[in-house]
Design a protein around this motif. Sequence first.
Motif, PDB file in Angstrom:
ATOM      1  N   GLU A  10       5.160   1.516   5.480  1.00  0.00           N
ATOM      2  CA  GLU A  10       6.516   0.972   5.447  1.00  0.00           C
ATOM      3  C   GLU A  10       6.786   0.158   4.189  1.00  0.00           C
ATOM      4  OE1 GLU A  10       7.466  -2.502   7.984  1.00  0.00           O
ATOM      5  OE2 GLU A  10       5.431  -2.266   8.791  1.00  0.00           O
ATOM      6  N   TYR A  11       5.718  -0.323   3.527  1.00  0.00           N
ATOM      7  CA  TYR A  11       5.885  -1.153   2.342  1.00  0.00           C
ATOM      8  C   TYR A  11       5.798  -0.372   1.029  1.00  0.00           C
ATOM      9  CZ  TYR A  11       5.089  -5.160   5.437  1.00  0.00           C
ATOM     10  OH  TYR A  11       5.189  -6.097   6.439  1.00  0.00           O
ATOM     11  N   LEU A  12       5.147   0.770   1.051  1.00  0.00           N
ATOM     12  CA  LEU A  12       4.713   1.370  -0.210  1.00  0.00           C
ATOM     13  C   LEU A  12       5.865   1.865  -1.070  1.00  0.00           C
ATOM     14  CD1 LEU A  12       1.475   3.187   0.946  1.00  0.00           C
ATOM     15  CD2 LEU A  12       1.731   0.947  -0.120  1.00  0.00           C
ATOM     16  N   ASP A  13       6.827   2.553  -0.488  1.00  0.00           N
ATOM     17  CA  ASP A  13       7.933   3.052  -1.298  1.00  0.00           C
ATOM     18  C   ASP A  13       8.726   1.898  -1.909  1.00  0.00           C
ATOM     19  OD1 ASP A  13       9.566   5.470  -2.134  1.00  0.00           O
ATOM     20  OD2 ASP A  13      11.112   4.243  -1.190  1.00  0.00           O
ATOM     21  N   LEU A  14       8.935   0.842  -1.135  1.00  0.00           N
ATOM     22  CA  LEU A  14       9.646  -0.329  -1.646  1.00  0.00           C
ATOM     23  C   LEU A  14       8.921  -0.954  -2.827  1.00  0.00           C
ATOM     24  CD1 LEU A  14      10.634  -2.221   1.631  1.00  0.00           C
ATOM     25  CD2 LEU A  14      12.215  -1.228  -0.038  1.00  0.00           C
ATOM     26  N   LEU A  15       7.609  -1.135  -2.676  1.00  0.00           N
ATOM     27  CA  LEU A  15       6.885  -1.934  -3.646  1.00  0.00           C
ATOM     28  C   LEU A  15       6.397  -1.139  -4.846  1.00  0.00           C
ATOM     29  CD1 LEU A  15       4.932  -4.294  -1.226  1.00  0.00           C
ATOM     30  CD2 LEU A  15       7.110  -4.682  -2.403  1.00  0.00           C
ATOM     31  N   ILE A  16       6.466   0.195  -4.782  1.00  0.00           N
ATOM     32  CA  ILE A  16       6.119   0.996  -5.957  1.00  0.00           C
ATOM     33  C   ILE A  16       7.347   1.351  -6.792  1.00  0.00           C
ATOM     34  CG2 ILE A  16       6.353   3.375  -5.064  1.00  0.00           C
ATOM     35  CD1 ILE A  16       3.574   3.914  -6.330  1.00  0.00           C
ATOM     36  N   ALA A  17       8.515   0.954  -6.310  1.00  0.00           N
ATOM     37  CA  ALA A  17       9.753   1.294  -7.020  1.00  0.00           C
ATOM     38  C   ALA A  17       9.745   0.758  -8.443  1.00  0.00           C
ATOM     39  CB  ALA A  17      10.955   0.762  -6.251  1.00  0.00           C
ATOM     40  N   GLY A  18       9.222  -0.460  -8.657  1.00  0.00           N
ATOM     41  CA  GLY A  18       9.203  -1.035  -9.998  1.00  0.00           C
ATOM     42  C   GLY A  18       8.373  -0.214 -10.970  1.00  0.00           C
ATOM     43  N   PHE A  19       7.225   0.284 -10.500  1.00  0.00           N
ATOM     44  CA  PHE A  19       6.408   1.150 -11.360  1.00  0.00           C
ATOM     45  C   PHE A  19       7.205   2.366 -11.789  1.00  0.00           C
ATOM     46  CE2 PHE A  19       3.912   5.034 -11.685  1.00  0.00           C
ATOM     47  CZ  PHE A  19       3.027   4.717 -12.698  1.00  0.00           C
ATOM     48  N   VAL A 154     -11.665  -8.853  -8.323  1.00  0.00           N
ATOM     49  CA  VAL A 154     -10.266  -9.045  -8.709  1.00  0.00           C
ATOM     50  C   VAL A 154      -9.682 -10.119  -7.797  1.00  0.00           C
ATOM     51  CG1 VAL A 154      -8.001  -7.981  -8.963  1.00  0.00           C
ATOM     52  CG2 VAL A 154     -10.063  -6.634  -9.411  1.00  0.00           C
ATOM     53  N   PRO A 155      -9.322 -11.291  -8.329  1.00  0.00           N
ATOM     54  CA  PRO A 155      -8.758 -12.340  -7.483  1.00  0.00           C
ATOM     55  C   PRO A 155      -7.422 -11.914  -6.875  1.00  0.00           C
ATOM     56  CG  PRO A 155      -9.436 -13.208  -9.626  1.00  0.00           C
ATOM     57  CD  PRO A 155      -9.479 -11.721  -9.726  1.00  0.00           C
ATOM     58  N   ARG A 156      -7.119 -12.452  -5.729  1.00  0.00           N
ATOM     59  CA  ARG A 156      -5.864 -12.141  -5.033  1.00  0.00           C
ATOM     60  C   ARG A 156      -4.670 -12.504  -5.903  1.00  0.00           C
ATOM     61  NH1 ARG A 156      -2.248 -14.802  -1.398  1.00  0.00           N
ATOM     62  NH2 ARG A 156      -1.527 -13.479   0.330  1.00  0.00           N
ATOM     63  N   ALA A 157      -3.742 -11.570  -6.029  1.00  0.00           N
ATOM     64  CA  ALA A 157      -2.558 -11.793  -6.851  1.00  0.00           C
ATOM     65  C   ALA A 157      -1.369 -11.036  -6.270  1.00  0.00           C
ATOM     66  CB  ALA A 157      -2.802 -11.341  -8.290  1.00  0.00           C
ATOM     67  N   LEU A 158      -0.181 -11.568  -6.499  1.00  0.00           N
ATOM     68  CA  LEU A 158       1.044 -10.893  -6.092  1.00  0.00           C
ATOM     69  C   LEU A 158       1.276  -9.696  -6.999  1.00  0.00           C
ATOM     70  CD1 LEU A 158       3.684 -10.890  -4.355  1.00  0.00           C
ATOM     71  CD2 LEU A 158       4.703 -12.292  -6.173  1.00  0.00           C
ATOM     72  N   MET A 159       1.381  -8.496  -6.416  1.00  0.00           N
ATOM     73  CA  MET A 159       1.577  -7.282  -7.197  1.00  0.00           C
ATOM     74  C   MET A 159       3.032  -6.858  -7.275  1.00  0.00           C
ATOM     75  SD  MET A 159      -1.487  -6.695  -8.137  1.00  0.00           S
ATOM     76  CE  MET A 159      -1.409  -5.036  -8.799  1.00  0.00           C
ATOM     77  N   LEU A 167      15.748  -9.805   4.115  1.00  0.00           N
ATOM     78  CA  LEU A 167      14.296  -9.867   4.153  1.00  0.00           C
ATOM     79  C   LEU A 167      13.678  -9.725   2.765  1.00  0.00           C
ATOM     80  CD1 LEU A 167      13.518  -7.682   7.312  1.00  0.00           C
ATOM     81  CD2 LEU A 167      14.046 -10.137   7.169  1.00  0.00           C
ATOM     82  N   VAL A 168      12.513 -10.336   2.609  1.00  0.00           N
ATOM     83  CA  VAL A 168      11.714 -10.240   1.388  1.00  0.00           C
ATOM     84  C   VAL A 168      10.394  -9.547   1.739  1.00  0.00           C
ATOM     85  CG1 VAL A 168      10.478 -11.522  -0.400  1.00  0.00           C
ATOM     86  CG2 VAL A 168      12.721 -12.307   0.374  1.00  0.00           C
ATOM     87  N   TYR A 169      10.010  -8.578   0.899  1.00  0.00           N
ATOM     88  CA  TYR A 169       8.774  -7.827   1.102  1.00  0.00           C
ATOM     89  C   TYR A 169       7.838  -8.118  -0.064  1.00  0.00           C
ATOM     90  CZ  TYR A 169      11.684  -5.278   4.414  1.00  0.00           C
ATOM     91  OH  TYR A 169      12.521  -4.959   5.455  1.00  0.00           O
ATOM     92  N   GLU A 170       6.594  -8.465   0.255  1.00  0.00           N
ATOM     93  CA  GLU A 170       5.622  -8.813  -0.769  1.00  0.00           C
ATOM     94  C   GLU A 170       4.334  -8.015  -0.582  1.00  0.00           C
ATOM     95  OE1 GLU A 170       6.723 -13.524  -1.523  1.00  0.00           O
ATOM     96  OE2 GLU A 170       4.997 -13.004  -0.243  1.00  0.00           O
ATOM     97  N   GLY A 171       3.680  -7.726  -1.702  1.00  0.00           N
ATOM     98  CA  GLY A 171       2.377  -7.073  -1.658  1.00  0.00           C
ATOM     99  C   GLY A 171       1.384  -7.811  -2.534  1.00  0.00           C
ATOM    100  N   TYR A 172       0.237  -8.150  -1.980  1.00  0.00           N
ATOM    101  CA  TYR A 172      -0.831  -8.841  -2.695  1.00  0.00           C
ATOM    102  C   TYR A 172      -2.059  -7.933  -2.757  1.00  0.00           C
ATOM    103  CZ  TYR A 172       1.882 -13.125  -1.963  1.00  0.00           C
ATOM    104  OH  TYR A 172       2.875 -14.079  -1.963  1.00  0.00           O
ATOM    105  N   ALA A 173      -2.827  -8.061  -3.838  1.00  0.00           N
ATOM    106  CA  ALA A 173      -4.017  -7.232  -3.995  1.00  0.00           C
ATOM    107  C   ALA A 173      -5.194  -8.083  -4.443  1.00  0.00           C
ATOM    108  CB  ALA A 173      -3.771  -6.122  -5.007  1.00  0.00           C
ATOM    109  N   TRP A 185     -10.459  -2.213  -2.499  1.00  0.00           N
ATOM    110  CA  TRP A 185      -9.216  -2.960  -2.612  1.00  0.00           C
ATOM    111  C   TRP A 185      -8.828  -3.513  -1.248  1.00  0.00           C
ATOM    112  CZ3 TRP A 185      -6.987  -4.707  -6.802  1.00  0.00           C
ATOM    113  CH2 TRP A 185      -7.156  -4.032  -8.017  1.00  0.00           C
ATOM    114  N   ARG A 186      -8.359  -4.741  -1.256  1.00  0.00           N
ATOM    115  CA  ARG A 186      -7.791  -5.378  -0.074  1.00  0.00           C
ATOM    116  C   ARG A 186      -6.311  -5.622  -0.361  1.00  0.00           C
ATOM    117  NH1 ARG A 186      -9.422  -8.561   4.367  1.00  0.00           N
ATOM    118  NH2 ARG A 186      -7.918 -10.203   4.938  1.00  0.00           N
ATOM    119  N   MET A 187      -5.448  -4.941   0.363  1.00  0.00           N
ATOM    120  CA  MET A 187      -4.005  -5.022   0.156  1.00  0.00           C
ATOM    121  C   MET A 187      -3.376  -5.763   1.329  1.00  0.00           C
ATOM    122  SD  MET A 187      -4.144  -3.340  -2.664  1.00  0.00           S
ATOM    123  CE  MET A 187      -2.390  -3.298  -3.054  1.00  0.00           C
ATOM    124  N   GLU A 188      -2.604  -6.787   1.011  1.00  0.00           N
ATOM    125  CA  GLU A 188      -1.941  -7.588   2.031  1.00  0.00           C
ATOM    126  C   GLU A 188      -0.428  -7.480   1.828  1.00  0.00           C
ATOM    127  OE1 GLU A 188      -3.723 -11.611   2.332  1.00  0.00           O
ATOM    128  OE2 GLU A 188      -5.113 -10.848   0.800  1.00  0.00           O
TER     129      GLU A 188
END
Length: 250
Positions: A10-19, A154-159, A167-173, A185-188
Amino acid sequence: MTDPYAGSAEYLDLLIAGFWEAAAPDVASVLAELPPGSGAVVDLGAGSGRGVRVLGEAVPGVPVVAVEPSAVMRAALMPRIVDDPDLRDRVTVLPGGALDEVLPGEVRAVLALNMLGHLTGPERRELLERVLRALVPGGVLVTNLAPPFEPVTVPRALMARTEVGELVYEGYASAEPSGADGLVWRMEYRTLRGDAEISAVTVEYPWCVCSEEELVAEATALGFGVRRVGDPALGLHVLGRSSAGASALA
């Protein structure tokens, strides 16, 4: 086999849009240079279909093959295709992995974006061999490399972060080394309404690292020429087949 995207789709299409907003013009420019012909174009690891749309627009009138092993990602991919009359007539969606499906004959272009790390080193080299055999002279493989290029923490960072409605959707890696050439990879992913977190999911999956030096060595040994395109931060590389043989990285 467990679908690594079952929990996070549910998050992936939203959060890959910038790429894709950043990469699409460069990918389209490469595709505009393809030799004329009727050969198919292929998207390996098509995901939710943003690359399929770029292929469809940049290379009109030819068959498009979208290869996507994740059922939940195909559920996002199919509406993008069916809702576009042109894509609906041209796109065939195959449910296997990159090495499971047979590439059509006379392929003019292959996209393999954000997916090479799902393959081990031997599998990556097998994929390059298969693509080289399928490409027509002047055809290209467009892929990308993203750090890290060696197995390190790789330290946790907002991707990525995006807003839709209220609503706001966030992805951390974050990642930890796993073996000589791998990471886990640990994706939150989080959904926020104001300051309140209303849903969250965490997924982990293995990833095989590959440096530019490794990719170039493997590709040129087979007879590809390799060049970088676009913003270096995107890591886009074009592997081209030509009758003249391989060239050094440009």
